[in-house]
Design an enzyme around this catalytic site. Structure first.
Site, PDB file in Angstrom:
ATOM      1  N   LYS A  54       0.998  -1.166   0.001  1.00 24.19           N
ATOM      2  CA  LYS A  54      -0.012   0.103  -0.042  1.00 24.19           C
ATOM      3  C   LYS A  54       0.801   1.190   0.042  1.00 24.19           C
ATOM      4  O   LYS A  54       0.651   2.051  -0.764  1.00 24.19           O
ATOM      5  CB  LYS A  54      -0.903   0.061   1.261  1.00 24.19           C
ATOM      6  N   GLN A  98      -5.369  -1.272   9.514  1.00 26.00           N
ATOM      7  CA  GLN A  98      -5.536  -2.569   9.093  1.00 26.00           C
ATOM      8  C   GLN A  98      -5.823  -3.541  10.042  1.00 26.00           C
ATOM      9  O   GLN A  98      -5.495  -3.493  11.106  1.00 26.00           O
ATOM     10  CB  GLN A  98      -3.769  -3.073   8.810  1.00 26.00           C
ATOM     11  N   ASP A 121     -11.741   2.881   3.560  1.00 27.75           N
ATOM     12  CA  ASP A 121     -11.865   1.554   3.744  1.00 27.75           C
ATOM     13  C   ASP A 121     -13.402   1.496   3.663  1.00 27.75           C
ATOM     14  O   ASP A 121     -13.878   0.330   3.327  1.00 27.75           O
ATOM     15  CB  ASP A 121     -11.489   0.863   5.272  1.00 27.75           C
TER      16      ASP A 121
END
Ligand code: GUN
Length: 295
Positions: A54, A98, A121
């Site tokens: 990422k 995460q 997200d």
């Protein structure tokens, strides 16, 4: 006849190139550099690989990237303090924490603490709710990537029968909601579904997101269907080596489907590309500028 194999790597490259072009325009015309912060707590090796990728992709697209690494023993208060700091940081437009988090940290409380405008997200209930009622929302990256591939493959999805196997908050539920938004007739199936093979065989669009290696067999697939395999499962071979496989038995399904995503190289690369796209979207909405149109 063998199915068309959907190349997620190539598609993701197109999305990433487009994002990089948008970033160039945003910097030049608005002095705006989209910024993404990724918070990683603990030592999960798979998470470390994702986060490194990422970070690399974010920088390659010309964006600001901040990586916050926290110990496996981090307290909930410490994670929340990091989120608060990032919420208040004007150079950060996207925050991704995460998952999974270490067991002492309440994931829901952490997701709730993220400013919904920076929730790239799309996990915050404000975004889940807004998406469900058809308002502007941040949409979870994996389902967003799947929809992009489906529309590229099939054009208008209206009226198609879509079956989603799996009901997770990260993939199954938002996937079903997005397919409904595209006017599909949607079925969500799961471990308690009766006669799952028959349900799958009714699908023009079959999305597998259960996390069980090669569970969906070739004879569960309707001839000509489009199959999207979200699963990424590592299996051990007789030789002792390991291999990545999806939730669909690819070698069987490829003989029946009209189109299918491989694993690896299908949905996976699209997820990071969509994260970058979401970060640009978030930056534009926060700054009050429209997203640059490319080509
Ligand atoms: N862990 C595995 N997939 C994801 C994802 O899409 N977002 C976050 N935040 N964590 C994950």
């Amino acid at each position: 006849m063998s199915a068309n194999i959907i190349d997620g790597k190539e598609f993701a490259l197109k999305v990433r190139t487009r994002v990089a072009e948008q970033v160039t325009i945003l910097k030049a015309d608005h002095g705006l550099t989209p910024g993404l912060a990724v918070v990683l707590a603990g030592d999960d090796p798979a998470s470390h690989v994702y986060v490194r990728n990422k970070n690399k992709s974010t920088l390659a697209a010309g964006m600001k990237s901040e990586e916050i690494r926290l110990a496996d023993t981090v307290s909930q208060e410490e994670v929340l303090a990091v989120v608060e700091r990032l919420n208040a940081d004007p150079s950060i437009h996207g925050i991704l924490v995460q998952l999974p988090l270490p067991s002492q940290v309440d994931e829901t409380a952490v997701i709730d603490a993220i400013d919904p405008a920076k929730d790239v997200d799309g996990f915050h209930v404000v975004n889940t709710g807004r998406q469900a009622v058809g308002l502007d929302a941040m949409v979870p990256c994996t389902p967003l990537g799947c929809i992009m591939m489906l529309k590229d493959q099939l054009g208008d999805l209206s009226g198609l029968n879509a079956v989603v196997v799996g009901r997770s908050n990260i993939v199954g539920k938002p996937m079903a909601s997005l397919l409904l938004g595209e006017n599909c007739t949607v079925t969500i199936s799961h471990s308690r579904t009766k006669d799952l093979p028959a349900v799958c065989r009714s699908a023009d669009i079959l999305v597998a997101a259960v996390g069980r290696s090669e569970m969906i067999k070739g004879d569960w697939v309707k001839p000509g269907a489009t199959v999207i395999d979200v699963g990424i499962n590592r299996i051990e071979l007789d030789t002792g080596k390991t291999r990545l496989v999806g939730d669909v038995c690819f070698s069987e399904a490829v003989e029946v489907a009209g189109a299918i995503t491989p694993v690896p190289g299908g949905v996976g690369p699209m997820t990071i590309a969509c994260l970058l796209a979401n970060t640009v979207t978030a930056a534009c909405r926060i700054a009050g500028v429209s997203e640059p149109e490319i080509g």
